[in-house]
Design a protein around this motif. Structure first.
Motif, PDB file in Angstrom:
ATOM      1  N   ALA A  46       0.811  -1.219   0.000  1.00  0.00           N
ATOM      2  CA  ALA A  46       0.000   0.000   0.000  1.00  0.00           C
ATOM      3  C   ALA A  46       0.843   1.268   0.000  1.00  0.00           C
ATOM      4  CB  ALA A  46      -0.937   0.001   1.208  1.00  0.00           C
ATOM      5  N   LEU A  47       2.130   1.143   0.282  1.00  0.00           N
ATOM      6  CA  LEU A  47       2.986   2.328   0.284  1.00  0.00           C
ATOM      7  C   LEU A  47       3.081   2.897  -1.122  1.00  0.00           C
ATOM      8  CD1 LEU A  47       5.893   1.169   2.626  1.00  0.00           C
ATOM      9  CD2 LEU A  47       3.993   2.694   3.185  1.00  0.00           C
ATOM     10  N   ASP A  48       2.812   4.167  -1.246  1.00  0.00           N
ATOM     11  CA  ASP A  48       2.785   4.825  -2.556  1.00  0.00           C
ATOM     12  C   ASP A  48       3.636   6.088  -2.494  1.00  0.00           C
ATOM     13  OD1 ASP A  48       2.160   6.236  -4.897  1.00  0.00           O
ATOM     14  OD2 ASP A  48       0.118   5.453  -4.936  1.00  0.00           O
ATOM     15  N   PRO A  49       4.645   6.214  -3.376  1.00  0.00           N
ATOM     16  CA  PRO A  49       5.484   7.423  -3.381  1.00  0.00           C
ATOM     17  C   PRO A  49       4.686   8.710  -3.543  1.00  0.00           C
ATOM     18  CG  PRO A  49       6.483   5.699  -4.713  1.00  0.00           C
ATOM     19  CD  PRO A  49       5.110   5.219  -4.340  1.00  0.00           C
ATOM     20  N   VAL A  50       3.598   8.648  -4.308  1.00  0.00           N
ATOM     21  CA  VAL A  50       2.770   9.848  -4.512  1.00  0.00           C
ATOM     22  C   VAL A  50       2.124  10.269  -3.198  1.00  0.00           C
ATOM     23  CG1 VAL A  50       0.763  10.794  -5.697  1.00  0.00           C
ATOM     24  CG2 VAL A  50       2.346   9.275  -6.922  1.00  0.00           C
ATOM     25  N   ASP A  51       1.597   9.285  -2.462  1.00  0.00           N
ATOM     26  CA  ASP A  51       1.002   9.585  -1.160  1.00  0.00           C
ATOM     27  C   ASP A  51       2.049  10.123  -0.193  1.00  0.00           C
ATOM     28  OD1 ASP A  51      -1.453   8.736  -2.062  1.00  0.00           O
ATOM     29  OD2 ASP A  51      -1.240   6.698  -1.265  1.00  0.00           O
ATOM     30  N   ALA A  52       3.263   9.567  -0.275  1.00  0.00           N
ATOM     31  CA  ALA A  52       4.334  10.021   0.605  1.00  0.00           C
ATOM     32  C   ALA A  52       4.668  11.485   0.348  1.00  0.00           C
ATOM     33  CB  ALA A  52       5.578   9.156   0.401  1.00  0.00           C
ATOM     34  N   LEU A  53       4.672  11.882  -0.905  1.00  0.00           N
ATOM     35  CA  LEU A  53       4.931  13.293  -1.228  1.00  0.00           C
ATOM     36  C   LEU A  53       3.820  14.182  -0.686  1.00  0.00           C
ATOM     37  CD1 LEU A  53       6.234  12.987  -4.918  1.00  0.00           C
ATOM     38  CD2 LEU A  53       7.564  13.520  -2.860  1.00  0.00           C
ATOM     39  N   GLY A  54       2.601  13.673  -0.731  1.00  0.00           N
ATOM     40  CA  GLY A  54       1.487  14.439  -0.188  1.00  0.00           C
ATOM     41  C   GLY A  54       1.621  14.634   1.316  1.00  0.00           C
ATOM     42  N   LEU A  55       2.118  13.622   2.005  1.00  0.00           N
ATOM     43  CA  LEU A  55       2.328  13.730   3.452  1.00  0.00           C
ATOM     44  C   LEU A  55       3.446  14.711   3.766  1.00  0.00           C
ATOM     45  CD1 LEU A  55       1.989  10.008   4.578  1.00  0.00           C
ATOM     46  CD2 LEU A  55       0.284  11.835   4.683  1.00  0.00           C
ATOM     47  N   LEU A  56       4.482  14.719   2.946  1.00  0.00           N
ATOM     48  CA  LEU A  56       5.592  15.659   3.164  1.00  0.00           C
ATOM     49  C   LEU A  56       5.117  17.105   3.047  1.00  0.00           C
ATOM     50  CD1 LEU A  56       8.548  13.949   1.256  1.00  0.00           C
ATOM     51  CD2 LEU A  56       8.261  14.200   3.728  1.00  0.00           C
ATOM     52  N   ALA A  57       4.109  17.311   2.203  1.00  0.00           N
ATOM     53  CA  ALA A  57       3.574  18.662   2.040  1.00  0.00           C
ATOM     54  C   ALA A  57       2.907  19.158   3.310  1.00  0.00           C
ATOM     55  CB  ALA A  57       2.593  18.692   0.868  1.00  0.00           C
ATOM     56  N   LEU A  58       2.521  18.237   4.194  1.00  0.00           N
ATOM     57  CA  LEU A  58       1.873  18.634   5.448  1.00  0.00           C
ATOM     58  C   LEU A  58       2.885  19.036   6.524  1.00  0.00           C
ATOM     59  CD1 LEU A  58      -0.846  15.822   5.754  1.00  0.00           C
ATOM     60  CD2 LEU A  58      -1.241  18.234   5.215  1.00  0.00           C
ATOM     61  N   VAL A  59       4.148  18.661   6.345  1.00  0.00           N
ATOM     62  CA  VAL A  59       5.155  18.909   7.379  1.00  0.00           C
ATOM     63  C   VAL A  59       5.268  20.386   7.745  1.00  0.00           C
ATOM     64  CG1 VAL A  59       7.613  18.756   7.933  1.00  0.00           C
ATOM     65  CG2 VAL A  59       6.452  16.818   6.852  1.00  0.00           C
ATOM     66  N   PRO A  60       5.332  21.312   6.762  1.00  0.00           N
ATOM     67  CA  PRO A  60       5.432  22.737   7.140  1.00  0.00           C
ATOM     68  C   PRO A  60       4.208  23.254   7.895  1.00  0.00           C
ATOM     69  CG  PRO A  60       6.066  22.407   4.845  1.00  0.00           C
ATOM     70  CD  PRO A  60       5.420  21.142   5.306  1.00  0.00           C
ATOM     71  N   GLN A  61       3.105  22.483   7.845  1.00  0.00           N
ATOM     72  CA  GLN A  61       1.868  22.933   8.485  1.00  0.00           C
ATOM     73  C   GLN A  61       1.615  22.256   9.836  1.00  0.00           C
ATOM     74  OE1 GLN A  61      -1.410  22.529   5.634  1.00  0.00           O
ATOM     75  NE2 GLN A  61       0.080  22.391   3.969  1.00  0.00           N
ATOM     76  N   ASP A  66      -5.112  20.636  12.955  1.00  0.00           N
ATOM     77  CA  ASP A  66      -5.780  19.940  11.856  1.00  0.00           C
ATOM     78  C   ASP A  66      -4.772  19.211  10.979  1.00  0.00           C
ATOM     79  OD1 ASP A  66      -8.210  20.820  12.745  1.00  0.00           O
ATOM     80  OD2 ASP A  66      -8.303  22.533  11.353  1.00  0.00           O
ATOM     81  N   ALA A  67      -3.624  19.870  10.716  1.00  0.00           N
ATOM     82  CA  ALA A  67      -2.601  19.244   9.879  1.00  0.00           C
ATOM     83  C   ALA A  67      -2.004  18.027  10.576  1.00  0.00           C
ATOM     84  CB  ALA A  67      -1.503  20.256   9.545  1.00  0.00           C
ATOM     85  N   LEU A  71      -2.215  14.262   9.165  1.00  0.00           N
ATOM     86  CA  LEU A  71      -1.001  13.479   8.954  1.00  0.00           C
ATOM     87  C   LEU A  71      -1.089  12.137   9.671  1.00  0.00           C
ATOM     88  CD1 LEU A  71       1.901  13.191   7.911  1.00  0.00           C
ATOM     89  CD2 LEU A  71       2.680  14.358   9.990  1.00  0.00           C
ATOM     90  N   TRP A  72      -1.506  12.190  10.943  1.00  0.00           N
ATOM     91  CA  TRP A  72      -1.585  10.945  11.711  1.00  0.00           C
ATOM     92  C   TRP A  72      -2.627   9.993  11.131  1.00  0.00           C
ATOM     93  CZ3 TRP A  72       1.024   7.913  14.580  1.00  0.00           C
ATOM     94  CH2 TRP A  72       0.401   6.928  15.347  1.00  0.00           C
ATOM     95  N   THR A  73      -3.781  10.547  10.731  1.00  0.00           N
ATOM     96  CA  THR A  73      -4.825   9.710  10.145  1.00  0.00           C
ATOM     97  C   THR A  73      -4.332   9.029   8.875  1.00  0.00           C
ATOM     98  OG1 THR A  73      -6.570  11.141  11.029  1.00  0.00           O
ATOM     99  CG2 THR A  73      -7.156   9.690   9.190  1.00  0.00           C
ATOM    100  N   SER A  74      -3.602   9.775   8.054  1.00  0.00           N
ATOM    101  CA  SER A  74      -3.067   9.208   6.810  1.00  0.00           C
ATOM    102  C   SER A  74      -2.043   8.120   7.100  1.00  0.00           C
ATOM    103  CB  SER A  74      -2.427  10.312   5.956  1.00  0.00           C
ATOM    104  OG  SER A  74      -3.377  11.286   5.600  1.00  0.00           O
ATOM    105  N   LEU A  75      -1.195   8.364   8.088  1.00  0.00           N
ATOM    106  CA  LEU A  75      -0.182   7.362   8.448  1.00  0.00           C
ATOM    107  C   LEU A  75      -0.826   6.085   8.955  1.00  0.00           C
ATOM    108  CD1 LEU A  75       2.484   9.607  10.229  1.00  0.00           C
ATOM    109  CD2 LEU A  75       2.670   8.549   7.968  1.00  0.00           C
ATOM    110  N   VAL A  76      -1.883   6.239   9.750  1.00  0.00           N
ATOM    111  CA  VAL A  76      -2.586   5.060  10.281  1.00  0.00           C
ATOM    112  C   VAL A  76      -3.248   4.291   9.150  1.00  0.00           C
ATOM    113  CG1 VAL A  76      -4.510   4.300  11.715  1.00  0.00           C
ATOM    114  CG2 VAL A  76      -2.917   6.018  12.585  1.00  0.00           C
ATOM    115  N   GLU A  77      -3.878   5.020   8.217  1.00  0.00           N
ATOM    116  CA  GLU A  77      -4.537   4.367   7.087  1.00  0.00           C
ATOM    117  C   GLU A  77      -3.530   3.580   6.244  1.00  0.00           C
ATOM    118  OE1 GLU A  77      -6.496   7.486   5.017  1.00  0.00           O
ATOM    119  OE2 GLU A  77      -8.228   7.557   6.382  1.00  0.00           O
ATOM    120  N   MET A  78      -2.291   4.082   6.141  1.00  0.00           N
ATOM    121  CA  MET A  78      -1.235   3.398   5.391  1.00  0.00           C
ATOM    122  C   MET A  78      -0.538   2.335   6.239  1.00  0.00           C
ATOM    123  SD  MET A  78       0.383   6.790   3.577  1.00  0.00           S
ATOM    124  CE  MET A  78       1.742   5.913   2.785  1.00  0.00           C
ATOM    125  N   ASP A  79      -0.949   2.213   7.513  1.00  0.00           N
ATOM    126  CA  ASP A  79      -0.366   1.244   8.449  1.00  0.00           C
ATOM    127  C   ASP A  79       1.115   1.508   8.703  1.00  0.00           C
ATOM    128  OD1 ASP A  79      -1.075  -0.652  10.246  1.00  0.00           O
ATOM    129  OD2 ASP A  79      -1.207  -2.315   8.837  1.00  0.00           O
TER     130      ASP A  79
END
Length: 311
Positions: A46-61, A66-67, A71-79
């Motif tokens: 399920a690990l997807d480089p595209v999704d990973a880039l999307g998560l990196l975009a949340l880091v500055p926020q 909410d950010a 981020l945590w919800t996305s990480l949990v969904e990706m296990d």
């Protein structure tokens, strides 16, 4: 999951790492008998480089609640928490066990490989319920799996390839398949490629250099480990998808193939035990038998104590 279950995931990762650190034993086998195999394969696939880039975009926020929640919800969904804790246990064990196993194989090869034989044999027994030989296709899967591992297990020879970084990368990509393919040890694959001593030496040298504060001496072995890890990353992200597809479409045949692989892999430690005991005596046979029973006992206890955990 509860804290107890997270601890169990860490310990299972450690068991996988310990298994992958020794020739003839597969970390994928440990994952399979402890009930986390399909979750592991699914999480990796399920690990997807595209999704990973999307998560990196949340880091500055991350100053925003909410950010952080997103981020945590996305990480949990990706296990990812599961993979991180499992990976932490795996890495800890590999670094810790590699040197110990190297000494054990050098000083007590017969006993050590008898223990490994017991581990694998008990794993096959535990997983016999997964074997189905009721169709020609599943029978063929069992025969191919057994034959593949049986042949591969006899090819543990050193010096097969030059110790250059492109080869190290290739070795990482191939050896990591053991994590998602029970029955064939990553260390056994490294032996076949002639890279086992290279990688165990890199781990040992890096550990000694870091603990001794001689960071200059760690440059070359760390470079080797980084390149190996990069190859492993490429290998596991691609191969895990193949295994997940096979489980989704041909579950019974795939599991039969995997268990047959494990049975065929018994040849590797059996050869080593035989080589270490050219002249059998009652004493040497008894010691080998006890070591094998201890190995089998580890697997049987692990299987019995993990059946009730929630994954």
């Amino acid at each position: 999951m509860a804290g107890r279950d997270w601890l169990a995931v860490y310990l299972k990762g450690a068991a996988m790492g310990a298994a992958d650190a020794v020739p003839g034993v597969s970390g994928g086998t440990i994952a399979l008998i402890t009930g986390i195999y399909e979750r592991l394969v699914g999480a990796i696939a399920a690990l997807d480089p595209v999704d990973a880039l999307g998560l990196l975009a949340l880091v500055p926020q991350l100053g925003s609640a909410d950010a952080r929640e997103e981020l945590w919800t996305s990480l949990v969904e990706m296990d990812v928490p599961f993979l991180a804790i499992l990976g932490g246990g795996l890495i800890t064990a590999v670094v810790t066990v590699a040197n110990v196993v190297h000494v054990a194989i050098a000083d007590f090869p017969g006993v050590t490989f008898a223990f490994f034989f017991g581990l694998i044999a008990a794993s096959v027994v535990v997983l016999l319920s997964e074997v189905e030989l009721d169709t020609p296709g599943r029978i063929a899967a069992a025969v191919v799996g057994f034959a593949l591992a049986f042949v591969l297990s006899a090819q543990a020879q050193t010096g097969a390839l030059p110790e250059v970084l492109p080869v190290v990368f290739l070795a990482g990509a191939v050896a990591i398949c053991a994590m998602v393919l029970p029955g064939v040890s990553g260390s056994l694959l490294l032996l076949t490629l002639g890279m086992y001593d290279t990688m165990t030496s890199a781990v040992s040298t890096t550990t000694d250099a870091v603990l001794g504060g001689d960071f200059g001496a760690a440059v070359d072995p760390v470079t080797t480990l980084v390149v190996f890890t990069a190859g492993a990353g490429v290998g596991i992200l691609s191969f895990a998808r193949v295994v997940e597809w096979a489980l989704d479409h041909y579950r019974a045949a795939t599991l039969t193939f995997l268990v047959a692989l494990m049975a065929g892999a018994l040849r590797a430690p059996a050869i080593q035990v035989s080589d270490a005991n050219p002249q059998w005596t009652a004493t040497s046979a008894g010691i080998v038998l006890v070591a094998a029973l201890l190995g089998a006992g580890v697997v049987l206890v692990l299987d019995a104590t993990t059946d009730d955990l929630d994954y």
